[in-house]
Design a protein around this motif. Sequence first.
Motif, PDB file in Angstrom:
ATOM      1  N   ASP A 127       0.798  -1.229   0.000  1.00 15.61           N
ATOM      2  CA  ASP A 127       0.000   0.000   0.000  1.00 15.61           C
ATOM      3  C   ASP A 127       0.830   1.279   0.000  1.00 15.61           C
ATOM      4  N   GLU A 128       2.042   1.212   0.529  1.00 18.81           N
ATOM      5  CA  GLU A 128       2.913   2.382   0.599  1.00 18.81           C
ATOM      6  C   GLU A 128       4.270   2.052  -0.003  1.00 18.81           C
ATOM      7  N   GLY A 129       4.888   3.078  -0.597  1.00 19.69           N
ATOM      8  CA  GLY A 129       6.238   2.923  -1.108  1.00 19.69           C
ATOM      9  C   GLY A 129       7.245   3.224  -0.026  1.00 19.69           C
ATOM     10  N   PRO A 130       8.521   3.192  -0.380  1.00 22.09           N
ATOM     11  CA  PRO A 130       9.550   3.482   0.612  1.00 22.09           C
ATOM     12  C   PRO A 130       9.421   4.916   1.120  1.00 22.09           C
ATOM     13  N   ASN A 131       9.756   5.106   2.380  1.00 26.26           N
ATOM     14  CA  ASN A 131       9.700   6.436   2.971  1.00 26.26           C
ATOM     15  C   ASN A 131      11.091   6.828   3.479  1.00 26.26           C
ATOM     16  N   VAL A 132      11.180   7.964   4.121  1.00 28.57           N
ATOM     17  CA  VAL A 132      12.479   8.454   4.591  1.00 28.57           C
ATOM     18  C   VAL A 132      13.118   7.477   5.578  1.00 28.57           C
ATOM     19  N   VAL A 133      12.309   6.802   6.374  1.00 26.14           N
ATOM     20  CA  VAL A 133      12.852   5.809   7.311  1.00 26.14           C
ATOM     21  C   VAL A 133      13.459   4.642   6.543  1.00 26.14           C
ATOM     22  N   THR A 134      12.779   4.194   5.509  1.00 26.88           N
ATOM     23  CA  THR A 134      13.280   3.099   4.683  1.00 26.88           C
ATOM     24  C   THR A 134      14.661   3.447   4.122  1.00 26.88           C
ATOM     25  N   TYR A 135      14.730   4.562   3.433  1.00 29.61           N
ATOM     26  CA  TYR A 135      15.984   4.964   2.801  1.00 29.61           C
ATOM     27  C   TYR A 135      17.077   5.229   3.827  1.00 29.61           C
ATOM     28  N   SER A 136      16.744   5.902   4.909  1.00 32.46           N
ATOM     29  CA  SER A 136      17.759   6.213   5.924  1.00 32.46           C
ATOM     30  C   SER A 136      18.284   4.937   6.578  1.00 32.46           C
ATOM     31  N   SER A 137      17.420   3.956   6.749  1.00 32.97           N
ATOM     32  CA  SER A 137      17.858   2.681   7.330  1.00 32.97           C
ATOM     33  C   SER A 137      18.804   1.937   6.388  1.00 32.97           C
ATOM     34  N   VAL A 138      18.504   1.963   5.099  1.00 36.86           N
ATOM     35  CA  VAL A 138      19.420   1.344   4.125  1.00 36.86           C
ATOM     36  C   VAL A 138      20.754   2.087   4.147  1.00 36.86           C
ATOM     37  N   MET A 139      20.700   3.412   4.203  1.00 41.94           N
ATOM     38  CA  MET A 139      21.933   4.205   4.271  1.00 41.94           C
ATOM     39  C   MET A 139      22.733   3.858   5.527  1.00 41.94           C
ATOM     40  N   THR A 140      22.041   3.591   6.621  1.00 41.24           N
ATOM     41  CA  THR A 140      22.710   3.232   7.874  1.00 41.24           C
ATOM     42  C   THR A 140      23.497   1.934   7.721  1.00 41.24           C
ATOM     43  N   ALA A 141      22.981   0.985   6.944  1.00 41.31           N
ATOM     44  CA  ALA A 141      23.717  -0.264   6.698  1.00 41.31           C
ATOM     45  C   ALA A 141      25.059   0.031   6.027  1.00 41.31           C
ATOM     46  N   TYR A 142      25.058   0.965   5.094  1.00 43.39           N
ATOM     47  CA  TYR A 142      26.310   1.375   4.454  1.00 43.39           C
ATOM     48  C   TYR A 142      27.183   2.183   5.406  1.00 43.39           C
ATOM     49  N   ALA A 143      26.552   3.070   6.167  1.00 43.54           N
ATOM     50  CA  ALA A 143      27.305   3.944   7.075  1.00 43.54           C
ATOM     51  C   ALA A 143      28.045   3.132   8.129  1.00 43.54           C
ATOM     52  N   LYS A 144      27.426   2.084   8.607  1.00 45.16           N
ATOM     53  CA  LYS A 144      28.062   1.256   9.642  1.00 45.16           C
ATOM     54  C   LYS A 144      29.388   0.692   9.141  1.00 45.16           C
ATOM     55  N   GLN A 145      29.494   0.515   7.827  1.00 45.73           N
ATOM     56  CA  GLN A 145      30.726  -0.008   7.230  1.00 45.73           C
ATOM     57  C   GLN A 145      31.601   1.098   6.650  1.00 45.73           C
ATOM     58  N   GLY A 146      31.174   2.351   6.813  1.00 45.58           N
ATOM     59  CA  GLY A 146      31.958   3.476   6.299  1.00 45.58           C
ATOM     60  C   GLY A 146      31.959   3.558   4.786  1.00 45.58           C
ATOM     61  N   ASP A 147      30.930   3.010   4.146  1.00 45.53           N
ATOM     62  CA  ASP A 147      30.841   2.989   2.677  1.00 45.53           C
ATOM     63  C   ASP A 147      30.099   4.231   2.188  1.00 45.53           C
ATOM     64  N   VAL A 148      30.873   5.295   1.975  1.00 43.29           N
ATOM     65  CA  VAL A 148      30.298   6.574   1.557  1.00 43.29           C
ATOM     66  C   VAL A 148      29.630   6.463   0.194  1.00 43.29           C
ATOM     67  N   VAL A 149      30.253   5.760  -0.722  1.00 44.59           N
ATOM     68  CA  VAL A 149      29.700   5.639  -2.079  1.00 44.59           C
ATOM     69  C   VAL A 149      28.342   4.942  -2.033  1.00 44.59           C
ATOM     70  N   GLY A 150      28.241   3.842  -1.298  1.00 43.00           N
ATOM     71  CA  GLY A 150      26.974   3.125  -1.195  1.00 43.00           C
ATOM     72  C   GLY A 150      25.886   3.963  -0.541  1.00 43.00           C
ATOM     73  N   ALA A 151      26.235   4.620   0.565  1.00 42.14           N
ATOM     74  CA  ALA A 151      25.253   5.459   1.255  1.00 42.14           C
ATOM     75  C   ALA A 151      24.794   6.613   0.367  1.00 42.14           C
ATOM     76  N   GLN A 152      25.722   7.204  -0.370  1.00 41.34           N
ATOM     77  CA  GLN A 152      25.368   8.324  -1.248  1.00 41.34           C
ATOM     78  C   GLN A 152      24.451   7.860  -2.383  1.00 41.34           C
ATOM     79  N   LYS A 153      24.674   6.669  -2.904  1.00 43.54           N
ATOM     80  CA  LYS A 153      23.797   6.143  -3.965  1.00 43.54           C
ATOM     81  C   LYS A 153      22.369   5.987  -3.461  1.00 43.54           C
ATOM     82  N   VAL A 154      22.223   5.499  -2.233  1.00 48.88           N
ATOM     83  CA  VAL A 154      20.884   5.335  -1.662  1.00 48.88           C
ATOM     84  C   VAL A 154      20.264   6.709  -1.417  1.00 48.88           C
ATOM     85  N   PHE A 155      21.047   7.655  -0.931  1.00 54.13           N
ATOM     86  CA  PHE A 155      20.551   9.017  -0.724  1.00 54.13           C
ATOM     87  C   PHE A 155      20.080   9.609  -2.050  1.00 54.13           C
ATOM     88  N   ASP A 156      20.851   9.394  -3.108  1.00 49.01           N
ATOM     89  CA  ASP A 156      20.463   9.897  -4.430  1.00 49.01           C
ATOM     90  C   ASP A 156      19.161   9.258  -4.903  1.00 49.01           C
TER      91      ASP A 156
END
Length: 179
Positions: free
Chosen positions: A56-85
């Motif tokens: 019923d709903e698409g991804p929201n800011v929590v969804t995207y920020s949580s995916v970015m957190t998975a990258y951030a925990k590993q210090g993967d700036v490129v991955g986190a930035q791609k999700v932010f984009d």
Amino acid sequence: RMQMDYDAGNKAAKPNIRSYNVLIGCWAKSNSPDAPREAVKLLDTIIAKYKSADLDEGPNVVTYSSVMTAYAKQGDVVGAQKVFDRMQMDYYAGNKAAKPDIRSYNVLIDCWAKSNRPDAPRGAEKLLNTMIDKNKSGELDEGPDAVTYNSLVQAWKSSRLPQGPHRIQELEKQMEILF
């Protein structure tokens, strides 16, 4: 399991965006090296299910920020930035629930701090300036907070650059004024 229960006929067990967000959050908090990949797979599943009307709903800011957190925990700036984009593109395409917020920017700044890249302080500061500009223009509801500045201090501290101690003192003065 929830999906299998739903597929077996239990209509009350239909997964929703909150259940997917919890699952992504679990991956993001795990120490698994596969966490970013698994989180992105879940994001892609959410998008596909939403497009096919199975969700019923698409991804929201929590969804995207949580995916970015998975990258951030590993210090993967490129991955986190791609999700932010992706989040920004989704927002500009009309998904108002995907509007980047202070948490999204803080996750990116934290990612820079954990990246151990030589350009980490400058990347983090660039995001700080973007946050300030977007807050002044009204595009970002909240400006930088203590979490923002603490992550920025950590980026400078981890960099071991000669100007780090001086920049940290400047940031602490800014925090005293703001908070």
